[in-house]
Every structure is written in structure tokens, then in C-alpha cells.
Design a protein around this motif. Structure first.
Motif, mmCIF file in Angstrom:
data_model
loop_
_atom_site.group_PDB
_atom_site.id
_atom_site.type_symbol
_atom_site.label_atom_id
_atom_site.label_comp_id
_atom_site.label_asym_id
_atom_site.label_seq_id
_atom_site.Cartn_x
_atom_site.Cartn_y
_atom_site.Cartn_z
ATOM 1 N N HIS A 154 0.833 -1.207 0.000
ATOM 2 C CA HIS A 154 0.000 0.000 0.000
ATOM 3 C C HIS A 154 0.864 1.251 0.000
ATOM 4 N N THR A 155 1.916 1.259 0.816
ATOM 5 C CA THR A 155 2.823 2.415 0.854
ATOM 6 C C THR A 155 3.469 2.635 -0.504
ATOM 7 N N ILE A 156 3.967 1.572 -1.118
ATOM 8 C CA ILE A 156 4.635 1.682 -2.412
ATOM 9 C C ILE A 156 3.675 2.214 -3.479
ATOM 10 N N ARG A 157 2.440 1.709 -3.475
ATOM 11 C CA ARG A 157 1.481 2.154 -4.494
ATOM 12 C C ARG A 157 0.985 3.573 -4.239
ATOM 13 N N ALA A 162 1.181 9.169 -6.092
ATOM 14 C CA ALA A 162 1.511 10.581 -5.879
ATOM 15 C C ALA A 162 2.480 11.089 -6.943
ATOM 16 N N ARG A 163 3.487 10.293 -7.260
ATOM 17 C CA ARG A 163 4.462 10.710 -8.263
ATOM 18 C C ARG A 163 3.836 10.820 -9.642
ATOM 19 N N LEU A 169 -6.224 7.386 -3.869
ATOM 20 C CA LEU A 169 -6.080 5.945 -4.002
ATOM 21 C C LEU A 169 -7.045 5.308 -3.013
ATOM 22 N N ALA A 170 -8.026 4.583 -3.521
ATOM 23 C CA ALA A 170 -9.045 3.957 -2.667
ATOM 24 C C ALA A 170 -8.996 2.447 -2.864
ATOM 25 N N VAL A 171 -8.588 1.726 -1.826
ATOM 26 C CA VAL A 171 -8.448 0.263 -1.909
ATOM 27 C C VAL A 171 -8.743 -0.356 -0.548
ATOM 28 N N VAL A 211 5.814 13.644 -0.350
ATOM 29 C CA VAL A 211 4.433 14.059 -0.567
ATOM 30 C C VAL A 211 3.687 13.969 0.761
ATOM 31 N N ARG A 212 2.741 14.853 0.934
ATOM 32 C CA ARG A 212 1.870 14.797 2.111
ATOM 33 C C ARG A 212 0.573 14.111 1.720
#
Length: 271
Positions: A154-157, A162-163, A169-171, A211-212
Motif C-alpha cells: 500500500h505504501t509503495i502504491r 503521488a508521483r 487511491l481507494a483500496v 508528498v503529504r
């Protein structure tokens, strides 16, 4: 010593990853590290009796070659209007396959040193959703919804979204912190991607963009629309491209706690 302990725990958990399984793209950017955060009260809502909060959070993630071993220890002392204090703490550890296919998890929560809850087990993610097998609090097996992600993936995606300029992102997310299964999550980028800026406090962050974002967690119900209603929990943070967060705001409903990174140490890979 702590790094060896975490690696030994990872070996004991022993996730089996198929030889053909490819790690999640972006995993190579994640920094194996140890971070210490100072916790303090940000705000308390009118309905809350909390007047003070102070504590620490220790977070460690180790590269276990085909998986990530992570441990989070959290201790918070709350003071109410009458001056009474109560200490709550938790010890949470995971072993997550780098391809996002498997997760082993263990959480122990305590109040004033007495264990109040335990959650442990293992989960598998598949294109159809997957399944979770709990060992604690009671042995049972549940289905996971389609599209479920585990914490590191989840963190990676979220960072990749963001990039790419994606705002939301809704999962479904399963992290093993609850015996109620996966939660719906909505991650909102609250600012644009920022290019690297020199960090004198933490050199490991100097070359990293950031990113925030705000992540809201919603309990799943059969008739509820995903991401609708009041979140069960929210966290706002600044994530760097290597997966390190240096500023946190954890919203527990009645009160909000700040987390500020005080120490950061890279952990060399044994692979």
C-alpha cells in the motif's frame, strides 16, 4: 541486537514466496531503517476528557530478502481533566512478501501493563481477494475483498500514485491490526509531489522527494459504500520516496496525536 532479533523473528515466521513471484515495482526504493518518534497531543475534541498525551513510537523495517520484516512499538500516556493518567501500549510486527502475496502478523495491546487484546495469523492475497487465517483472538478463517493490499505494498502504491499526479487511491487494506478483517481505505494526496530538499537532520532524506497524504480507514459493512461515512481512524503524514515518514498526525476520534521523527538509522540489508 534488535536487528538480529527482528531477523530471527522473520525467519521463524517464514513466508514461502514462489520462485517466479516478482517483487512489487518500487520495492527497491524502500529504505530498511529504524526510526524513533516523539508523540505529543495535537488537539482534543470537546467531547474528550484527554488534556495531555505524551509517548514514543519505535518503528523498524528490515529487508528479509524476499519479504519485509517490520515492527512497531507504541507507548502513550494519557492524562484526563482530573489528572488521572493511563498508559496504553502496543507491539505490532509483520512479515510481508515483496510481491504482496502473503502477510504474517502479530499485535499485542496493553493498558497499564496488562494485555487487553491479541491479534495474530496469516493472510494470502489473490486476484480474487484472498483469505486470512486468524490464530488469535480465536482461530477462524475469513475472505478478503478483491483488490486487498498489505501495508508495504500500500505504501509503495500510494507513493507511485503521488508521483504520477494521482490525487486519490481507494483500496481495501489488510494490516492485521484488527480481528474484523480488511478495512476500506481512502488515501488523499493533500499536496503535490515535492522534489528533494536538503535535510540537515536526516541525510538519508536529503536526496528524496516527498508528498503529504491523509489515509482514512473505514470499517467494512455489507451495505456501506466504500469510503463513505466517518473514518474509524485517520493518519496524516509526509512520506518520502524511500518510505520514511518524518511527520505524523494520528486521529483517534476524541483526540489527535502528533508524531515527530527524532532519530533515523538505515539498516543494512543481509541479502
Amino acid at each position: 541486537m534488535m536487528r538480529r532479533t527482528l531477523l530471527a523473528a522473520a525467519a521463524a515466521l517464514s513466508i514461502t514466496v514462489p520462485a517466479w513471484a516478482a517483487p512489487e515495482p518500487g520495492h527497491e526504493a524502500m529504505l530498511a531503517h529504524r526510526g524513533a518518534y516523539r508523540l505529543s497531543l495535537d488537539t482534543a475534541r470537546d467531547t474528550s476528557s484527554v488534556t495531555q498525551a505524551r509517548g514514543v513510537m519505535l518503528f523498524e523495517v528490515v529487508d528479509a530478502c524476499d519479504s519485509w520484516a517490520a515492527r512497531q512499538r507504541f507507548s502513550l500516556v494519557l492524562t484526563d481533566r482530573d489528572g488521572n493518567t493511563v498508559e496504553t501500549s502496543s507491539d505490532y510486527s509483520t512479515l510481508e512478501a515483496k510481491d504482496g502475496s502473503a502477510l504474517r502478523f502479530s499485535l499485542t495491546q496493553m493498558t497499564e501493563g496488562a494485555v487487553t487484546s491479541r491479534v495474530s495469523g496469516e493472510a494470502r492475497a489473490t486476484p480474487e481477494g484472498g483469505r486470512v487465517r486468524y490464530a488469535d483472538p480465536t482461530p477462524r478463517e475469513d475472505a478478503l475483498p478483491q483488490g486487498t493490499l498489505f501495508p508495504m505494498i500500500h505504501t509503495i502504491r500510494a507513493l507511485a500514485a503521488a508521483r504520477a499526479g494521482q490525487r486519490i487511491l481507494a483500496v481495501p487494506l489488510f494490516d492485521g491490526t484488527s480481528a474484523d478483517g480488511a478495512q476500506d481505505t481512502t488515501t488523499v494526496m493533500t499536496g503535490p509531489w515535492q522534489e528533494a530538499q536538503a535535510s540537515t537532520a536526516f541525510p538519508a532524506l536529503s536526496s528524496q522527494g516527498s508528498v503529504r497524504m491523509r489515509i482514512a480507514f473505514f470499517d467494512r459493512t455489507p451495505d456501506a459504500q466504500a469510503g463513505a461515512g466517518t473514518p474509524d481512524y485517520e493518519v496524516s503524514l509526509r512520506y518520502y520516496a524511500n518510505g520514511v515518514a518524518d511527520e505524523l498526525k494520528m486521529d483517534f476520534g476524541d483526540f489527535v496525536v502528533n508524531g515527530t521523527l527524532g532519530e533515523l538509522e538505515a539498516v543494512p540489508s543481509p541479502c
